[in-house]
Design a protein around this motif. Structure first.
Motif, PDB file in Angstrom:
ATOM      1  N   MET A   1      26.183  30.914  81.628  1.00  0.00           N
ATOM      2  CA  MET A   1      24.825  30.445  81.315  1.00  0.00           C
ATOM      3  C   MET A   1      24.776  29.891  79.899  1.00  0.00           C
ATOM      4  SD  MET A   1      21.289  32.646  81.201  1.00  0.00           S
ATOM      5  CE  MET A   1      19.788  31.933  80.513  1.00  0.00           C
ATOM      6  N   LYS A   2      24.359  28.640  79.764  1.00  0.00           N
ATOM      7  CA  LYS A   2      24.294  28.010  78.451  1.00  0.00           C
ATOM      8  C   LYS A   2      23.049  28.481  77.715  1.00  0.00           C
ATOM      9  CE  LYS A   2      24.478  23.578  76.090  1.00  0.00           C
ATOM     10  NZ  LYS A   2      24.543  22.100  76.235  1.00  0.00           N
ATOM     11  N   GLN A   3      23.247  28.893  76.475  1.00  0.00           N
ATOM     12  CA  GLN A   3      22.141  29.387  75.669  1.00  0.00           C
ATOM     13  C   GLN A   3      21.464  28.245  74.914  1.00  0.00           C
ATOM     14  OE1 GLN A   3      20.920  32.384  75.718  1.00  0.00           O
ATOM     15  NE2 GLN A   3      22.503  33.247  77.025  1.00  0.00           N
ATOM     16  N   GLU A   4      20.220  28.492  74.551  1.00  0.00           N
ATOM     17  CA  GLU A   4      19.475  27.548  73.726  1.00  0.00           C
ATOM     18  C   GLU A   4      20.229  27.312  72.430  1.00  0.00           C
ATOM     19  OE1 GLU A   4      15.087  27.286  71.536  1.00  0.00           O
ATOM     20  OE2 GLU A   4      15.713  29.095  72.597  1.00  0.00           O
ATOM     21  N   ALA A   5      20.234  26.083  71.959  1.00  0.00           N
ATOM     22  CA  ALA A   5      20.912  25.756  70.701  1.00  0.00           C
ATOM     23  C   ALA A   5      20.200  26.457  69.549  1.00  0.00           C
ATOM     24  CB  ALA A   5      20.921  24.250  70.480  1.00  0.00           C
ATOM     25  N   ALA A   6      20.850  27.444  68.998  1.00  0.00           N
ATOM     26  CA  ALA A   6      20.277  28.215  67.900  1.00  0.00           C
ATOM     27  C   ALA A   6      21.395  28.965  67.211  1.00  0.00           C
ATOM     28  CB  ALA A   6      19.219  29.200  68.410  1.00  0.00           C
ATOM     29  N   LEU A   7      21.109  29.437  66.008  1.00  0.00           N
ATOM     30  CA  LEU A   7      22.034  30.306  65.294  1.00  0.00           C
ATOM     31  C   LEU A   7      21.606  31.741  65.595  1.00  0.00           C
ATOM     32  CD1 LEU A   7      24.421  30.311  63.281  1.00  0.00           C
ATOM     33  CD2 LEU A   7      22.730  30.510  61.443  1.00  0.00           C
ATOM     34  N   TYR A   8      22.382  32.436  66.415  1.00  0.00           N
ATOM     35  CA  TYR A   8      22.042  33.787  66.829  1.00  0.00           C
ATOM     36  C   TYR A   8      22.639  34.798  65.846  1.00  0.00           C
ATOM     37  CZ  TYR A   8      20.488  31.773  71.230  1.00  0.00           C
ATOM     38  OH  TYR A   8      19.811  31.039  72.188  1.00  0.00           O
ATOM     39  N   LEU A   9      21.816  35.736  65.383  1.00  0.00           N
ATOM     40  CA  LEU A   9      22.259  36.754  64.441  1.00  0.00           C
ATOM     41  C   LEU A   9      22.553  38.012  65.244  1.00  0.00           C
ATOM     42  CD1 LEU A   9      19.686  36.068  61.598  1.00  0.00           C
ATOM     43  CD2 LEU A   9      21.846  34.905  62.134  1.00  0.00           C
ATOM     44  N   ILE A  10      23.819  38.417  65.280  1.00  0.00           N
ATOM     45  CA  ILE A  10      24.318  39.414  66.222  1.00  0.00           C
ATOM     46  C   ILE A  10      24.626  40.733  65.503  1.00  0.00           C
ATOM     47  CG2 ILE A  10      26.093  39.901  67.938  1.00  0.00           C
ATOM     48  CD1 ILE A  10      26.600  36.743  67.841  1.00  0.00           C
ATOM     49  N   PRO A  11      23.801  41.755  65.688  1.00  0.00           N
ATOM     50  CA  PRO A  11      24.107  43.057  65.089  1.00  0.00           C
ATOM     51  C   PRO A  11      25.270  43.734  65.813  1.00  0.00           C
ATOM     52  CG  PRO A  11      21.770  42.857  65.653  1.00  0.00           C
ATOM     53  CD  PRO A  11      22.503  41.757  66.360  1.00  0.00           C
ATOM     54  N   VAL A  12      26.001  44.560  65.082  1.00  0.00           N
ATOM     55  CA  VAL A  12      27.062  45.352  65.692  1.00  0.00           C
ATOM     56  C   VAL A  12      26.836  46.833  65.363  1.00  0.00           C
ATOM     57  CG1 VAL A  12      28.683  43.439  65.561  1.00  0.00           C
ATOM     58  CG2 VAL A  12      28.631  45.114  63.720  1.00  0.00           C
ATOM     59  N   ASN A  13      27.621  47.690  65.987  1.00  0.00           N
ATOM     60  CA  ASN A  13      27.428  49.131  65.812  1.00  0.00           C
ATOM     61  C   ASN A  13      27.739  49.561  64.378  1.00  0.00           C
ATOM     62  OD1 ASN A  13      30.157  48.398  66.719  1.00  0.00           O
ATOM     63  ND2 ASN A  13      30.601  50.563  66.411  1.00  0.00           N
ATOM     64  N   ILE A  14      27.129  50.665  63.942  1.00  0.00           N
ATOM     65  CA  ILE A  14      27.373  51.192  62.606  1.00  0.00           C
ATOM     66  C   ILE A  14      27.961  52.599  62.672  1.00  0.00           C
ATOM     67  CG2 ILE A  14      25.658  49.778  61.432  1.00  0.00           C
ATOM     68  CD1 ILE A  14      23.659  52.026  61.652  1.00  0.00           C
ATOM     69  N   SER A  15      28.427  52.990  63.859  1.00  0.00           N
ATOM     70  CA  SER A  15      29.074  54.279  64.047  1.00  0.00           C
ATOM     71  C   SER A  15      29.914  54.179  65.315  1.00  0.00           C
ATOM     72  CB  SER A  15      28.038  55.398  64.183  1.00  0.00           C
ATOM     73  OG  SER A  15      27.409  55.338  65.453  1.00  0.00           O
ATOM     74  N   ASP A  16      30.531  55.306  65.676  1.00  0.00           N
ATOM     75  CA  ASP A  16      31.334  55.332  66.895  1.00  0.00           C
ATOM     76  C   ASP A  16      30.535  55.789  68.111  1.00  0.00           C
ATOM     77  OD1 ASP A  16      33.671  54.468  65.659  1.00  0.00           O
ATOM     78  OD2 ASP A  16      34.203  56.487  65.013  1.00  0.00           O
ATOM     79  N   ALA A  17      29.220  55.763  67.986  1.00  0.00           N
ATOM     80  CA  ALA A  17      28.378  56.136  69.125  1.00  0.00           C
ATOM     81  C   ALA A  17      28.618  55.164  70.279  1.00  0.00           C
ATOM     82  CB  ALA A  17      26.906  56.096  68.713  1.00  0.00           C
ATOM     83  N   PRO A  18      28.410  55.600  71.514  1.00  0.00           N
ATOM     84  CA  PRO A  18      28.552  54.686  72.657  1.00  0.00           C
ATOM     85  C   PRO A  18      27.714  53.433  72.440  1.00  0.00           C
ATOM     86  CG  PRO A  18      28.243  56.934  73.415  1.00  0.00           C
ATOM     87  CD  PRO A  18      28.020  56.964  71.935  1.00  0.00           C
ATOM     88  N   LEU A  19      28.295  52.277  72.684  1.00  0.00           N
ATOM     89  CA  LEU A  19      27.611  51.017  72.400  1.00  0.00           C
ATOM     90  C   LEU A  19      26.287  50.899  73.150  1.00  0.00           C
ATOM     91  CD1 LEU A  19      30.548  48.459  72.297  1.00  0.00           C
ATOM     92  CD2 LEU A  19      29.325  49.490  70.390  1.00  0.00           C
ATOM     93  N   GLU A  20      26.238  51.437  74.369  1.00  0.00           N
ATOM     94  CA  GLU A  20      25.000  51.319  75.136  1.00  0.00           C
ATOM     95  C   GLU A  20      23.849  52.079  74.484  1.00  0.00           C
ATOM     96  OE1 GLU A  20      27.537  54.539  77.200  1.00  0.00           O
ATOM     97  OE2 GLU A  20      27.835  52.579  76.225  1.00  0.00           O
ATOM     98  N   ASN A  21      24.160  52.978  73.538  1.00  0.00           N
ATOM     99  CA  ASN A  21      23.106  53.722  72.836  1.00  0.00           C
ATOM    100  C   ASN A  21      22.477  52.929  71.704  1.00  0.00           C
ATOM    101  OD1 ASN A  21      23.864  55.770  74.513  1.00  0.00           O
ATOM    102  ND2 ASN A  21      24.497  57.197  72.901  1.00  0.00           N
TER     103      ASN A  21
END
Length: 254
Positions: A1-21
């Motif tokens: 699926m092609k996304q809208e042309a934009a600059l997406y700001l992507i957060p990442v995890n800050i601990s080893d907690a399960p990513l789904e949390n």
């Protein structure tokens, strides 16, 4: 699926907690559609994406590394795909990009040129620490690192403490993790005894997370080892704001 042309700001995890949390599942579907990423470190970015999804086609992505070794004059050129209608992403090493993070530069360029910027939902240790501190969440400032020089640091902390009282403002700052214990000692000795100090550590970590608020004088006998752990420090003077007593003003809750 092609996304809208934009600059997406992507957060990442800050601990080893399960990513789904801590990371919305919708972020993964969006990131999998991107072919251009600006990251702080390519190696750790690739590791994170593989942790996110082992089937992730990392070789299809072009990475640009933005850190202290980057020639900043090159950053504008990296946004050429965005200018031509392709979606791009900015990913931090931890937490939210562009907040206490070099990712702010491509965002600044995109905004200046009228290119669309979309922040994604994810963990921010700064805001989560503020939420759990019990301090004023309507007036606050993030101050980054305090000066290394001892005299300069003492002067700075007095200024922040006075500003907290005079402007009813929570003051937030960080320290290099291996100096956390010495920072706590410094604060307990240089803040006024009744100034409130919160130390928030290992935010989102299921087993190690700790957010403790008490008077500065009470931290002098701290036996907890905070060294080599990601921590946020918050100071505050003036309990009226915490309880919503604005001396006639209204408290707005968001």
């Amino acid at each position: 699926m092609k996304q809208e042309a934009a600059l997406y700001l992507i957060p990442v995890n800050i601990s080893d907690a399960p990513l789904e949390n801590v990371i919305p599942t919708g972020n993964l579907q969006l990131v999998k559609s991107l072919r251009h990423l600006i990251v702080e470190n390519v190696r750790t970015a690739r590791r994170f994406l593989k942790r996110w999804d082992k089937t992730f086609d990392i070789d299809s992505i072009s990475f640009h590394e933005l850190n202290g070794h980057t020639d900043l004059s090159e950053v504008s050129e990296w946004l050429e795909p965005l200018r031509h209608g392709e979606a791009m992403g900015v990913m931090s090493e931890a937490g939210c990009p562009a907040v206490a993070d070099p990712g702010a530069l491509p965002v600044e360029i995109a905004q200046r040129e009228g290119l669309k910027v979309i922040p994604l939902v994810g963990p921010s240790s700064i805001l989560m620490s503020l939420m759990a501190s019990g301090f004023n969440g309507q007036g606050f400032a993030f101050n980054g690192y305090l000066p290394i020089d001892e005299k300069e640091r003492s002067r700075t902390i007095r200024e922040l403490e006075n500003e907290s009282q005079n402007k009813n403002r929570t003051q937030i700052f960080i320290e290099t993790p291996y100096r956390n214990n010495s920072m706590i000692r410094f604060l307990s000795e240089n803040l006024r005894p009744d100034t409130m100090l919160c130390v928030a550590c290992d935010i989102t970590d299921t087993d190690r997370e700790s957010v403790v608020t008490r008077q500065a004088s009470s931290w002098k006998n701290c036996r907890e080892n905070y060294d080599k752990r990601p921590a946020i420090f918050l100071i505050y003077r003036g309990g009226d704001a915490v309880l919503g007593n604005r001396k006639g003003g209204r408290r707005h809750v968001r």
